[in-house]
Design a protein around this motif. Structure first.
Motif, PDB file in Angstrom:
ATOM      1  N   GLY A   1      18.925  -4.687   4.594  1.00  0.00           N
ATOM      2  CA  GLY A   1      19.263  -3.478   5.342  1.00  0.00           C
ATOM      3  C   GLY A   1      18.733  -2.225   4.681  1.00  0.00           C
ATOM      4  N   THR A   2      17.589  -2.352   4.015  1.00  0.00           N
ATOM      5  CA  THR A   2      17.020  -1.223   3.292  1.00  0.00           C
ATOM      6  C   THR A   2      15.583  -0.966   3.716  1.00  0.00           C
ATOM      7  N   VAL A   3      15.120   0.241   3.417  1.00  0.00           N
ATOM      8  CA  VAL A   3      13.732   0.623   3.641  1.00  0.00           C
ATOM      9  C   VAL A   3      12.980   0.414   2.341  1.00  0.00           C
ATOM     10  N   GLU A   4      11.786  -0.146   2.440  1.00  0.00           N
ATOM     11  CA  GLU A   4      10.988  -0.374   1.237  1.00  0.00           C
ATOM     12  C   GLU A   4       9.549   0.071   1.462  1.00  0.00           C
ATOM     13  N   GLU A   5       8.954   0.605   0.426  1.00  0.00           N
ATOM     14  CA  GLU A   5       7.550   0.991   0.500  1.00  0.00           C
ATOM     15  C   GLU A   5       6.716  -0.198   0.063  1.00  0.00           C
ATOM     16  N   GLY A   6       5.875  -0.654   0.954  1.00  0.00           N
ATOM     17  CA  GLY A   6       5.093  -1.857   0.686  1.00  0.00           C
ATOM     18  C   GLY A   6       5.922  -3.086   0.959  1.00  0.00           C
ATOM     19  N   PRO A   7       5.268  -4.235   1.182  1.00  0.00           N
ATOM     20  CA  PRO A   7       6.023  -5.462   1.468  1.00  0.00           C
ATOM     21  C   PRO A   7       6.660  -6.033   0.210  1.00  0.00           C
ATOM     22  N   GLN A   8       7.968  -5.854   0.083  1.00  0.00           N
ATOM     23  CA  GLN A   8       8.673  -6.367  -1.087  1.00  0.00           C
ATOM     24  C   GLN A   8       9.416  -7.659  -0.773  1.00  0.00           C
ATOM     25  N   CYS A   9       9.947  -7.746   0.439  1.00  0.00           N
ATOM     26  CA  CYS A   9      10.639  -8.965   0.859  1.00  0.00           C
ATOM     27  C   CYS A   9       9.698  -9.795   1.723  1.00  0.00           C
TER      28      CYS A   9
ATOM     29  N   ALA B   1      10.710   3.849   9.527  1.00  0.00           N
ATOM     30  CA  ALA B   1      11.281   2.594   9.028  1.00  0.00           C
ATOM     31  C   ALA B   1      12.800   2.657   9.017  1.00  0.00           C
ATOM     32  N   GLU B   2      13.366   3.831   8.728  1.00  0.00           N
ATOM     33  CA  GLU B   2      14.823   3.984   8.725  1.00  0.00           C
ATOM     34  C   GLU B   2      15.411   3.762  10.108  1.00  0.00           C
ATOM     35  N   HIS B   3      14.637   4.015  11.150  1.00  0.00           N
ATOM     36  CA  HIS B   3      15.102   3.854  12.528  1.00  0.00           C
ATOM     37  C   HIS B   3      14.571   2.574  13.169  1.00  0.00           C
ATOM     38  N   ALA B   4      14.166   1.617  12.359  1.00  0.00           N
ATOM     39  CA  ALA B   4      13.563   0.379  12.857  1.00  0.00           C
ATOM     40  C   ALA B   4      14.493  -0.390  13.787  1.00  0.00           C
ATOM     41  N   MET B   5      15.753  -0.472  13.466  1.00  0.00           N
ATOM     42  CA  MET B   5      16.693  -1.234  14.295  1.00  0.00           C
ATOM     43  C   MET B   5      16.892  -0.562  15.654  1.00  0.00           C
ATOM     44  N   GLU B   6      16.964   0.777  15.677  1.00  0.00           N
ATOM     45  CA  GLU B   6      17.099   1.490  16.948  1.00  0.00           C
ATOM     46  C   GLU B   6      15.851   1.292  17.801  1.00  0.00           C
ATOM     47  N   THR B   7      14.681   1.364  17.162  1.00  0.00           N
ATOM     48  CA  THR B   7      13.421   1.166  17.870  1.00  0.00           C
ATOM     49  C   THR B   7      13.356  -0.239  18.454  1.00  0.00           C
TER      50      THR B   7
ATOM     51  N   LYS C   1       0.850  -1.183   0.000  1.00  0.00           N
ATOM     52  CA  LYS C   1       0.000   0.000   0.000  1.00  0.00           C
ATOM     53  C   LYS C   1       0.886   1.233   0.000  1.00  0.00           C
ATOM     54  N   PRO C   2       0.491   2.262  -0.698  1.00  0.00           N
ATOM     55  CA  PRO C   2       1.259   3.509  -0.629  1.00  0.00           C
ATOM     56  C   PRO C   2       1.271   4.030   0.807  1.00  0.00           C
ATOM     57  N   GLY C   3       2.413   4.496   1.262  1.00  0.00           N
ATOM     58  CA  GLY C   3       2.525   5.032   2.606  1.00  0.00           C
ATOM     59  C   GLY C   3       2.763   3.986   3.676  1.00  0.00           C
ATOM     60  N   GLU C   4       2.924   2.740   3.302  1.00  0.00           N
ATOM     61  CA  GLU C   4       3.209   1.665   4.246  1.00  0.00           C
ATOM     62  C   GLU C   4       4.682   1.295   4.072  1.00  0.00           C
ATOM     63  N   TRP C   5       5.479   1.507   5.109  1.00  0.00           N
ATOM     64  CA  TRP C   5       6.927   1.350   5.016  1.00  0.00           C
ATOM     65  C   TRP C   5       7.416   0.190   5.868  1.00  0.00           C
ATOM     66  N   PHE C   6       8.446  -0.497   5.370  1.00  0.00           N
ATOM     67  CA  PHE C   6       9.042  -1.638   6.051  1.00  0.00           C
ATOM     68  C   PHE C   6      10.553  -1.497   6.050  1.00  0.00           C
ATOM     69  N   TYR C   7      11.200  -2.178   7.004  1.00  0.00           N
ATOM     70  CA  TYR C   7      12.651  -2.267   7.018  1.00  0.00           C
ATOM     71  C   TYR C   7      13.018  -3.711   6.733  1.00  0.00           C
TER      72      TYR C   7
ATOM     73  N   ALA D   1       7.910 -11.751   4.783  1.00  0.00           N
ATOM     74  CA  ALA D   1       7.545 -11.250   6.103  1.00  0.00           C
ATOM     75  C   ALA D   1       8.585 -11.580   7.169  1.00  0.00           C
ATOM     76  N   ALA D   2       9.204 -12.741   7.099  1.00  0.00           N
ATOM     77  CA  ALA D   2      10.196 -13.140   8.095  1.00  0.00           C
ATOM     78  C   ALA D   2      11.444 -12.267   8.052  1.00  0.00           C
ATOM     79  N   ASP D   3      11.643 -11.541   6.970  1.00  0.00           N
ATOM     80  CA  ASP D   3      12.848 -10.724   6.800  1.00  0.00           C
ATOM     81  C   ASP D   3      12.600  -9.233   6.946  1.00  0.00           C
ATOM     82  N   ARG D   4      11.438  -8.841   7.479  1.00  0.00           N
ATOM     83  CA  ARG D   4      11.176  -7.407   7.554  1.00  0.00           C
ATOM     84  C   ARG D   4      10.503  -7.009   8.861  1.00  0.00           C
ATOM     85  N   LEU D   5      10.701  -5.744   9.217  1.00  0.00           N
ATOM     86  CA  LEU D   5      10.041  -5.132  10.359  1.00  0.00           C
ATOM     87  C   LEU D   5       9.046  -4.113   9.821  1.00  0.00           C
TER      88      LEU D   5
END
Length: 79
Positions: free
Chosen positions: A22-30, A45-51, A11-17, A32-36
């Motif tokens: 190690g990248t940010v992607e809009e919408g689920p591209q990878c 999403a860019e700060h997902a690891m810190e969060t 979906k537009p505006g839905e972001w994942f890490y 589910a087990a490999d994304r936050l």
């Protein structure tokens, strides 16, 4: 016909890490087990690891999640 369809288009505006790339992607591209996420903004999403790290520290130091921590101090053996 499958009961559950695999969502491959984001979906537009839905972001994942993506943990694998190690990248940010809009919408689920990878997978589910490999994304936050999803996150509401690219910046979140860019700060997902810190969060995730902050949340892990909170959990690890939260006494209500550690059985046995603090038991016996009040003299009560209640479960």
């Amino acid at each position: 016909m499958a009961l559950f369809k695999r969502r491959t288009v984001g979906k537009p505006g839905e972001w994942f890490y993506c943990l694998e790339h190690g990248t940010v992607e809009e919408g689920p591209q990878c997978r589910a087990a490999d994304r936050l996420g999803p996150y509401g903004t690219r910046e979140e999403a860019e700060h997902a690891m810190e969060t995730a790290h902050e949340r892990n520290v909170e959990w690890e130091t939260d006494p209500k999640w550690h059985d046995g921590a603090g038991r016996g101090k009040s003299g009560s053996n209640e479960a």
